[in-house]
Write a protein that holds these residues in place. Structure first.
Motif, short mmCIF file in Angstrom:
data_model
loop_
_atom_site.label_atom_id
_atom_site.label_comp_id
_atom_site.label_asym_id
_atom_site.label_seq_id
_atom_site.Cartn_x
_atom_site.Cartn_y
_atom_site.Cartn_z
N LEU A 91 0.84 -1.20 0.00
CA LEU A 91 0.00 0.00 0.00
C LEU A 91 0.87 1.25 0.00
CD1 LEU A 91 -2.70 1.52 0.30
CD2 LEU A 91 -2.51 1.16 2.76
N LYS A 92 1.98 1.20 0.70
CA LYS A 92 2.85 2.36 0.82
C LYS A 92 3.53 2.72 -0.50
CE LYS A 92 6.75 4.06 3.56
NZ LYS A 92 7.67 3.75 4.66
N TYR A 93 3.97 1.71 -1.26
CA TYR A 93 4.75 1.98 -2.47
C TYR A 93 3.95 1.88 -3.76
CZ TYR A 93 8.57 1.57 0.83
OH TYR A 93 9.39 1.75 1.90
N LYS A 94 2.81 1.21 -3.72
CA LYS A 94 2.01 1.03 -4.94
C LYS A 94 0.53 1.21 -4.61
CE LYS A 94 5.27 -2.09 -7.14
NZ LYS A 94 5.47 -3.39 -7.77
N LYS A 95 0.19 2.37 -4.10
CA LYS A 95 -1.17 2.62 -3.60
C LYS A 95 -2.24 2.40 -4.66
CE LYS A 95 -4.02 5.81 -1.05
NZ LYS A 95 -4.12 7.01 -0.26
N ALA A 96 -2.05 2.91 -5.86
CA ALA A 96 -3.08 2.78 -6.90
C ALA A 96 -3.30 1.32 -7.28
CB ALA A 96 -2.69 3.59 -8.13
N VAL A 97 -2.24 0.57 -7.43
CA VAL A 97 -2.36 -0.85 -7.78
C VAL A 97 -2.98 -1.62 -6.61
CG1 VAL A 97 -1.09 -2.94 -8.44
CG2 VAL A 97 -0.39 -0.71 -9.35
N PHE A 98 -2.58 -1.27 -5.39
CA PHE A 98 -3.16 -1.89 -4.20
C PHE A 98 -4.68 -1.71 -4.19
CE2 PHE A 98 -4.70 -1.77 0.15
CZ PHE A 98 -4.10 -2.88 0.74
N GLU A 99 -5.13 -0.49 -4.42
CA GLU A 99 -6.56 -0.21 -4.41
C GLU A 99 -7.30 -0.95 -5.53
OE1 GLU A 99 -6.58 4.06 -4.38
OE2 GLU A 99 -6.26 4.14 -2.20
N GLN A 100 -6.68 -1.07 -6.70
CA GLN A 100 -7.28 -1.83 -7.80
C GLN A 100 -7.41 -3.30 -7.40
OE1 GLN A 100 -4.54 -1.07 -10.99
NE2 GLN A 100 -5.58 0.79 -11.65
N GLN A 101 -6.37 -3.83 -6.79
CA GLN A 101 -6.38 -5.24 -6.40
C GLN A 101 -7.41 -5.50 -5.28
OE1 GLN A 101 -5.03 -6.53 -9.15
NE2 GLN A 101 -4.16 -8.10 -7.84
N VAL A 102 -7.54 -4.56 -4.36
CA VAL A 102 -8.54 -4.69 -3.31
C VAL A 102 -9.94 -4.73 -3.93
CG1 VAL A 102 -9.64 -3.50 -1.35
CG2 VAL A 102 -7.16 -3.74 -1.43
N ASP A 103 -10.18 -3.87 -4.92
CA ASP A 103 -11.48 -3.88 -5.60
C ASP A 103 -11.72 -5.21 -6.31
OD1 ASP A 103 -12.13 -1.34 -4.73
OD2 ASP A 103 -11.48 -0.36 -6.60
N LEU A 104 -10.67 -5.75 -6.92
CA LEU A 104 -10.78 -7.05 -7.59
C LEU A 104 -11.07 -8.16 -6.58
CD1 LEU A 104 -10.56 -8.64 -10.25
CD2 LEU A 104 -8.09 -8.77 -9.85
N LEU A 105 -10.39 -8.13 -5.46
CA LEU A 105 -10.64 -9.12 -4.40
C LEU A 105 -12.07 -8.98 -3.89
CD1 LEU A 105 -9.65 -11.32 -2.46
CD2 LEU A 105 -8.75 -9.48 -1.00
N LYS A 106 -12.49 -7.76 -3.67
CA LYS A 106 -13.86 -7.51 -3.20
C LYS A 106 -14.89 -8.08 -4.17
CE LYS A 106 -16.97 -3.66 -2.23
NZ LYS A 106 -17.10 -2.20 -2.24
N SER A 107 -14.63 -7.94 -5.46
CA SER A 107 -15.58 -8.43 -6.46
C SER A 107 -15.77 -9.94 -6.39
CB SER A 107 -15.17 -8.01 -7.87
OG SER A 107 -14.06 -8.76 -8.32
N ARG A 108 -14.75 -10.65 -5.93
CA ARG A 108 -14.87 -12.11 -5.78
C ARG A 108 -15.92 -12.51 -4.75
NH1 ARG A 108 -9.05 -15.07 -5.92
NH2 ARG A 108 -8.41 -14.36 -7.98
N PHE A 109 -16.22 -11.58 -3.84
CA PHE A 109 -17.17 -11.86 -2.77
C PHE A 109 -18.51 -11.15 -2.95
CE2 PHE A 109 -12.99 -12.65 -1.06
CZ PHE A 109 -13.17 -13.85 -0.37
N THR A 110 -18.55 -10.14 -3.83
CA THR A 110 -19.76 -9.33 -3.91
C THR A 110 -20.44 -9.32 -5.27
OG1 THR A 110 -18.46 -7.34 -4.42
CG2 THR A 110 -18.96 -7.76 -2.09
N GLU A 111 -19.72 -9.68 -6.33
CA GLU A 111 -20.29 -9.59 -7.66
C GLU A 111 -20.48 -10.98 -8.27
OE1 GLU A 111 -18.04 -6.85 -10.07
OE2 GLU A 111 -17.89 -5.43 -8.40
N SER A 112 -21.73 -11.40 -8.31
CA SER A 112 -22.02 -12.75 -8.81
C SER A 112 -21.65 -12.94 -10.28
CB SER A 112 -23.50 -13.09 -8.59
OG SER A 112 -24.33 -12.17 -9.25
N ALA A 113 -21.49 -11.86 -11.02
CA ALA A 113 -21.09 -11.96 -12.43
C ALA A 113 -19.59 -12.17 -12.60
CB ALA A 113 -21.52 -10.71 -13.19
N SER A 114 -18.83 -11.99 -11.53
CA SER A 114 -17.37 -12.16 -11.60
C SER A 114 -17.04 -13.64 -11.84
CB SER A 114 -16.72 -11.71 -10.29
OG SER A 114 -15.37 -12.10 -10.26
N PRO A 115 -16.11 -13.93 -12.75
CA PRO A 115 -15.73 -15.33 -13.00
C PRO A 115 -15.13 -16.00 -11.77
CG PRO A 115 -14.68 -13.84 -14.60
CD PRO A 115 -15.41 -13.00 -13.61
N GLN A 116 -14.58 -15.22 -10.85
CA GLN A 116 -14.00 -15.79 -9.63
C GLN A 116 -14.92 -15.67 -8.42
OE1 GLN A 116 -12.02 -13.36 -11.39
NE2 GLN A 116 -11.01 -14.94 -12.56
#
Length: 125
Positions: A91-116
């Motif tokens: 998070l400290k060195y790659k904040k934007a990528v971290f936030e994108q990855q967190v959103d991707l991880l979140k989608s695995r649990f919240t978006e039924s259309a996600s392949p994962q």
């Protein structure tokens, strides 16, 4: 990774033992999904595949070392759990990528259309 206490594997051992006790009363336990999130990961210095292999070995050791009800004595970890691994950069060195990855991880649990989508099997029952 690769350190029993540092990776909270003792806590995971207790959680799995407790779960096995709960489902030992069930006639047909369902397979559960276990997602391991790796924080502050840098794929250039530690490829995710290598870390996954290490973690899978650690989880096998946890499985072998825990107390299991008789009905699970000959079961493998993969019989009861589907494992997945997800890494997050610093998070400290790659904040934007971290936030994108967190959103991707979140989608695995919240978006039924996600392949994962983790709960796909629940919705298909």
């Amino acid at each position: 990774i690769g350190r029993f206490e540092g990776a909270n594997l003792s806590l995971l051992s207790s959680a799995i033992e407790g779960y096995l006790k709960l489902i030992s009363e069930s006639s047909a336990p369902t397979k559960k999904h276990l997602t391991v999130v790796i924080r502050d990961h840098d794929d250039e210095t530690s490829p995710l595949g290598v870390l996954q292999d290490t973690l899978q070995e650690d989880l096998k050791k946890v499985w072998q070392g825990i107390s299991k009800p008789p009905m699970f004595a000959s079961s493998a970890l993969a019989d009861l759990f589907t494992l997945s691994f997800f890494s997050l950069p610093s998070l400290k060195y790659k904040k934007a990528v971290f936030e994108q990855q967190v959103d991707l991880l979140k989608s695995r649990f919240t978006e039924s259309a996600s392949p994962q989508y983790v709960f796909q099997d629940l919705e298909n029952r």
